[in-house]
Design a protein around this motif. Structure first.
Motif, PDB file in Angstrom:
ATOM      1  N   PHE A  42       0.838  -1.211   0.000  1.00 50.37           N
ATOM      2  CA  PHE A  42       0.000   0.000   0.000  1.00 50.37           C
ATOM      3  C   PHE A  42       0.868   1.254   0.000  1.00 50.37           C
ATOM      4  O   PHE A  42       0.666   2.176  -0.801  1.00 50.37           O
ATOM      5  CB  PHE A  42      -0.916  -0.015   1.225  1.00 50.37           C
ATOM      6  N   ALA A  43       1.869   1.269   0.884  1.00 50.59           N
ATOM      7  CA  ALA A  43       2.715   2.459   0.995  1.00 50.59           C
ATOM      8  C   ALA A  43       3.498   2.678  -0.296  1.00 50.59           C
ATOM      9  O   ALA A  43       3.577   3.807  -0.803  1.00 50.59           O
ATOM     10  CB  ALA A  43       3.665   2.310   2.178  1.00 50.59           C
TER      11      ALA A  43
ATOM     12  N   LEU B 124       4.317   4.294  -6.911  1.00 47.30           N
ATOM     13  CA  LEU B 124       3.958   3.531  -8.106  1.00 47.30           C
ATOM     14  C   LEU B 124       2.639   3.940  -8.736  1.00 47.30           C
ATOM     15  O   LEU B 124       2.181   3.277  -9.659  1.00 47.30           O
ATOM     16  CB  LEU B 124       3.899   2.033  -7.761  1.00 47.30           C
ATOM     17  N   HIS B 125       1.999   5.028  -8.226  1.00 50.03           N
ATOM     18  CA  HIS B 125       0.651   5.278  -8.705  1.00 50.03           C
ATOM     19  C   HIS B 125       0.611   5.652 -10.186  1.00 50.03           C
ATOM     20  O   HIS B 125      -0.449   5.664 -10.792  1.00 50.03           O
ATOM     21  CB  HIS B 125      -0.022   6.351  -7.870  1.00 50.03           C
ATOM     22  N   ARG B 126       1.746   5.940 -10.796  1.00 50.14           N
ATOM     23  CA  ARG B 126       1.742   6.240 -12.230  1.00 50.14           C
ATOM     24  C   ARG B 126       1.852   4.984 -13.086  1.00 50.14           C
ATOM     25  O   ARG B 126       1.690   5.045 -14.298  1.00 50.14           O
ATOM     26  CB  ARG B 126       2.911   7.153 -12.574  1.00 50.14           C
ATOM     27  N   TRP B 127       2.200   3.864 -12.450  1.00 54.73           N
ATOM     28  CA  TRP B 127       2.379   2.616 -13.210  1.00 54.73           C
ATOM     29  C   TRP B 127       1.356   1.593 -12.752  1.00 54.73           C
ATOM     30  O   TRP B 127       1.623   0.771 -11.870  1.00 54.73           O
ATOM     31  CB  TRP B 127       3.789   2.079 -13.005  1.00 54.73           C
ATOM     32  N   PRO B 128       0.149   1.614 -13.334  1.00 57.00           N
ATOM     33  CA  PRO B 128      -0.935   0.754 -12.830  1.00 57.00           C
ATOM     34  C   PRO B 128      -0.583  -0.731 -12.858  1.00 57.00           C
ATOM     35  O   PRO B 128      -0.878  -1.438 -11.886  1.00 57.00           O
ATOM     36  CB  PRO B 128      -2.100   1.069 -13.774  1.00 57.00           C
TER      37      PRO B 128
ATOM     38  N   SER C 143      -4.787   3.102  -7.504  1.00 59.18           N
ATOM     39  CA  SER C 143      -5.295   3.346  -6.152  1.00 59.18           C
ATOM     40  C   SER C 143      -6.226   2.218  -5.731  1.00 59.18           C
ATOM     41  O   SER C 143      -6.307   1.892  -4.546  1.00 59.18           O
ATOM     42  CB  SER C 143      -5.988   4.696  -6.070  1.00 59.18           C
ATOM     43  N   TYR C 144      -6.902   1.598  -6.712  1.00 59.25           N
ATOM     44  CA  TYR C 144      -7.745   0.454  -6.375  1.00 59.25           C
ATOM     45  C   TYR C 144      -6.914  -0.629  -5.696  1.00 59.25           C
ATOM     46  O   TYR C 144      -7.284  -1.157  -4.645  1.00 59.25           O
ATOM     47  CB  TYR C 144      -8.403  -0.090  -7.644  1.00 59.25           C
ATOM     48  N   TYR C 145      -5.748  -0.928  -6.282  1.00 59.89           N
ATOM     49  CA  TYR C 145      -4.912  -1.967  -5.688  1.00 59.89           C
ATOM     50  C   TYR C 145      -4.303  -1.517  -4.361  1.00 59.89           C
ATOM     51  O   TYR C 145      -4.112  -2.331  -3.443  1.00 59.89           O
ATOM     52  CB  TYR C 145      -3.837  -2.425  -6.677  1.00 59.89           C
TER      53      TYR C 145
END
Lengths: 102, 625
Positions: B20-21, B27-31, B119-121
């Motif tokens: 999560f962290a 990593l939020h730019r690399w789904p 963000s879902y993950y």
């Protein structure tokens, strides 16, 4: 016989007249003159006290002389201010000198 | 055998949180990378959980494993962070990590192309991590922290599509409803700390055993019970769960099966020693559970939304579990929790597959004959439904039977009959759904297609689990489950052929009735609806509970808010504005003393001098005297 009390009384009367003049005259020059009156009453006190109470030194007379010098300087500044204001307002009445109002 | 795995058990919690962290920060730019990391983390957690469970079950670990360290210390309150591993924890670890892992893999297909994929993950990871922290907690303080984290993660996931008004409202509703229960739980925990001076489970168990003040124990138990009532959606705090399906369907699967509602039942099981100390509270739990089971099952009979039917069936099954706790059959309740987690997540994921295939449609009457187009989804769904209905030898049969047996043999005849009735209804509404959606005589949906393997493979795995998970608690394996998930003074009832026969028969009867009405249409269900329109409307509108809460909210909350608004406007604002007005007014009055006239100022000075001189003179006199 004129004594210490008489000098003090005269000085008080002069001071009171001076205060009256400062508070009541509308003419700025007259106010300046009233201030001179108050200064002179103080001088009178200095000299009288020097004469009757602190007799061995001339401190009072010295102070009176200093006050006269300072008063002369003060009058010079005061008159210069009055002339400067007069040039602006065409008046020497204190009623017109009210720029410090709310 | 795998004793070393216990030493690494803290990683089970840490890995999802670390995922999560990392996703949230970097990593939020690399789904795709986010998803890989999240799945990897929960996969490793699952692996470790399997090792831990293998050690506990196969290695024959008898004593509980507990490590603890001080997290918060202040006078009168010490909160520890620790790990507690016993049979109960091991079962929960397996359930949570396996379902979470499969749901995350499935989500890869279901959420594909969603702008919030990363963000879902991240939310999925924190959800799983919070739940794992909850089940591993060795004290109430830590449990409460993770309990709230579970609530937070569920809020984020239910409201994941926050652009939709209904999703946003559902998220808020879930959070607020849970807050009501959590408030009671927190009060209960504080009571425990005050009375017993410890929050540690084993410490409390020893203290409660020697405690004699029943009245206080009842109060504390009821306060604690408020938490599970909220989290496990028991009546009267059940209203959030059906709305929670506004989130993405895999989230519903997770909430309904493993990570959210299971927490409440788990808490009752973990704190069973407190509840079981007072028969009155046990009766209350049993009645709440039984009522919820019946109440929700009746609503599920008439709903038209595929996810809503499943949501009410979850409510009903949770009622079953809570009822099992209440009648003292804690083991049976946990057993049902486990089997239910597998088949309910299967049902939800299969329903998600259906919804995914026909472009977001959820009304069962707009579906039909999907079995030709989506065979894997259909047959896995049927397996899940058979397990839920309690058809032998699927998992639901064994666990439901344990509960019914507990009620029957324990002398709770009323609850036993109620449970049997609910079992009948469960079979009926599940097969109503199946016949309408997958079989039926309708013309079917043209554009429907089978889902990709990333979605169907988790379905197949869960279907296998739904079939075999029940054997661990069956007589065939010598009630292995009951040997590890147990409590002091547990009573084991011998299997009763009558109970088994009756529960199987009512389940088959329910399926048969659904088949007669919705497949063969011997009985026209629309005419039935007309004839019983009063009951139908009542059930369809969920007994108007939502409306009742809305009305109460309007009346009392809004009324109180109005009174407080008045107080705020006239008293608080009045005070503040009054002070300002006073200052302003005083200034307005005093400014008239500033005339700008030099002589006025001179007069003030003179007056001041006179006052000072006067004071000095008076002081001088005073000194003389």
């Amino acid at each position: 016989m004129i004594g210490f009390q008489h000098y003090l009384l005269l000085a008080t009367i002069l001071f009171a007249v001076g205060i009256y003049g400062v508070l009541s005259k509308r003419n700025a020059v007259a106010v300046l003159m009233s201030i001179e009156l108050m200064l002179n009453s103080v001088n009178l006190n200095f000299v009288a006290i020097n004469r009757y109470i602190v007799t061995d030194q001339a401190v009072g007379q010295l102070f009176a002389l200093i006050v006269i010098v300072v008063a002369a300087a003060e009058v010079a500044v005061g008159l210069a201010l009055i002339i400067s204001i007069f040039r602006q307002r065409k008046s020497v009445s204190l009623n017109d000198f009210n720029l410090l109002k709310w | 055998m795998f004793a070393w795995s216990l030493e690494l058990a803290w990683l089970i919690v840490l890995l999802p949180f670390a995922a999560f962290a990392l996703i949230g920060l970097f990593l939020h730019r690399w789904p795709r990378l986010s998803a890989y990391l999240s799945i990897l983390a929960i996969g490793l957690s699952f692996g470790l959980s399997v090792l831990v469970a293998a050690h506990v079950f196969l290695g024959g670990m008898q004593e509980t494993f507990e490590v603890s360290m001080r997290w918060l210390a202040m006078p009168g309150l010490n909160v520890d962070m620790g790990l507690l591993i016993d049979g109960l924890t091991a079962v929960m670890l397996i359930v949570v990590t396996s379902v979470a892992l499969l749901v995350q893999i499935y989500s890869w297909g279901y959420m594909h192309g969603d702008p919030g994929f990363s963000s879902y993950y991240a939310y999925q990871s924190v959800f799983a991590g919070a739940m794992l922290g909850l089940v591993l907690a060795n004290n109430f303080g830590q449990l409460f922290v993770f309990w709230e984290l579970v609530g937070l993660a569920s809020y984020l996931l239910i409201g994941f599509w926050f652009g939709r008004h209904s999703a946003k409202n559902a998220a808020v509703k879930a959070f607020i409803t849970n807050r009501v229960g959590d408030f009671g739980l927190l009060l209960g925990i504080l009571f425990l700390q005050i009375i017993f001076g410890t929050l540690n489970f084993s410490g409390l168990a020893a203290e409660v055993a020697g405690y004699t003040n029943t009245a206080i124990l009842i109060v504390v138990s009821i306060l604690l019970l408020a938490g599970p009532i909220g989290k496990s959606a028991q009546f009267p705090l059940h209203v959030w769960l059906p709305d929670a399906m506004e989130g993405p369907t895999p989230v519903s699967a997770l909430i309904h099966a493993a990570t959210m509602v299971a927490a409440g039942v788990y808490l009752i099981a973990r704190a069973f020693f407190i509840f079981s100390a007072t028969p009155e509270v046990m009766m209350l739990i049993a009645v709440i559970g039984g009522f919820t089971a019946l109440f929700a099952a009746t609503i599920a009979l008439v709903q038209n939304d595929i996810k809503r039917i499943l949501a009410y069936s979850t409510l009903s099954q949770l009622g079953y579990m809570v009822m099992a706790m209440g009648i003292g059959a804690m083991t049976a309740g946990m057993f049902h929790l486990m089997t239910h987690a597998f088949f309910k997540s299967l049902l939800f994921l299969a329903a998600g597959s259906v919804i995914h295939a026909i472009a977001g449609e959820q009304d069962i009457w707009k579906m039909g004959r999907l079995k030709d187009k989506m065979p894997i989804t259909t047959w896995t769904f049927v397996i899940g439904a058979l397990a839920l209905a309690g058809i032998p030898p699927l998992s639901g049969f064994w666990s439901k039977d344990e509960i019914l047996l507990g009620a029957f043999a324990g002398g709770y005849t009323g609850l036993y009959l109620l449970g049997t009735l609910v079992a009948f209804m469960t079979a009926f509404y599940m097969f109503r759904l199946i016949f309408v959606v997958f079989f039926g005589s309708g013309k079917g949906v043209e554009k429907a297609h089978e889902s990709p393997p990333v979605m169907t493979i988790p379905l197949i795995i869960l279907a296998v689990m739904a079939v075999i998970a029940g054997f661990v608690g069956s007589p065939l394996m010598d009630y292995a489950f009951a040997r590890f998930v147990t409590y002091p003074g547990a009573v084991h009832y011998e299997a009763s052929t009558m109970v088994i026969a009756i529960s199987s028969l009512v389940a088959i009867a329910g399926i048969g009735l659904a088949w007669a009405i919705y497949q063969k249409e011997w009985i026209n269900h629309l005419q039935m609806r007309e004839r019983f329109s009063g009951i139908y409307t009542l059930l369809y509108n969920k007994y108007y509970i939502d409306e009742l809460y809305h009305w109460l909210g309007q009346r009392f909350v809004y009324g109180t808010a109005k009174a407080l608004f008045w107080f705020d406007i006239y008293v608080v604002n009045g005070l503040v504005n009054g002070l300002a007005a006073l200052t302003g007014g005083a200034g307005k009055v005093l400014r008239y003393t500033e005339t700008g006239q030099v002589q006025t100022y001179a007069a003030y000075m003179l007056a001041g001098v006179i006052v000072i001189v006067g004071l000095v003179v008076l002081a001088g006199f005073a000194l003389l005297i």
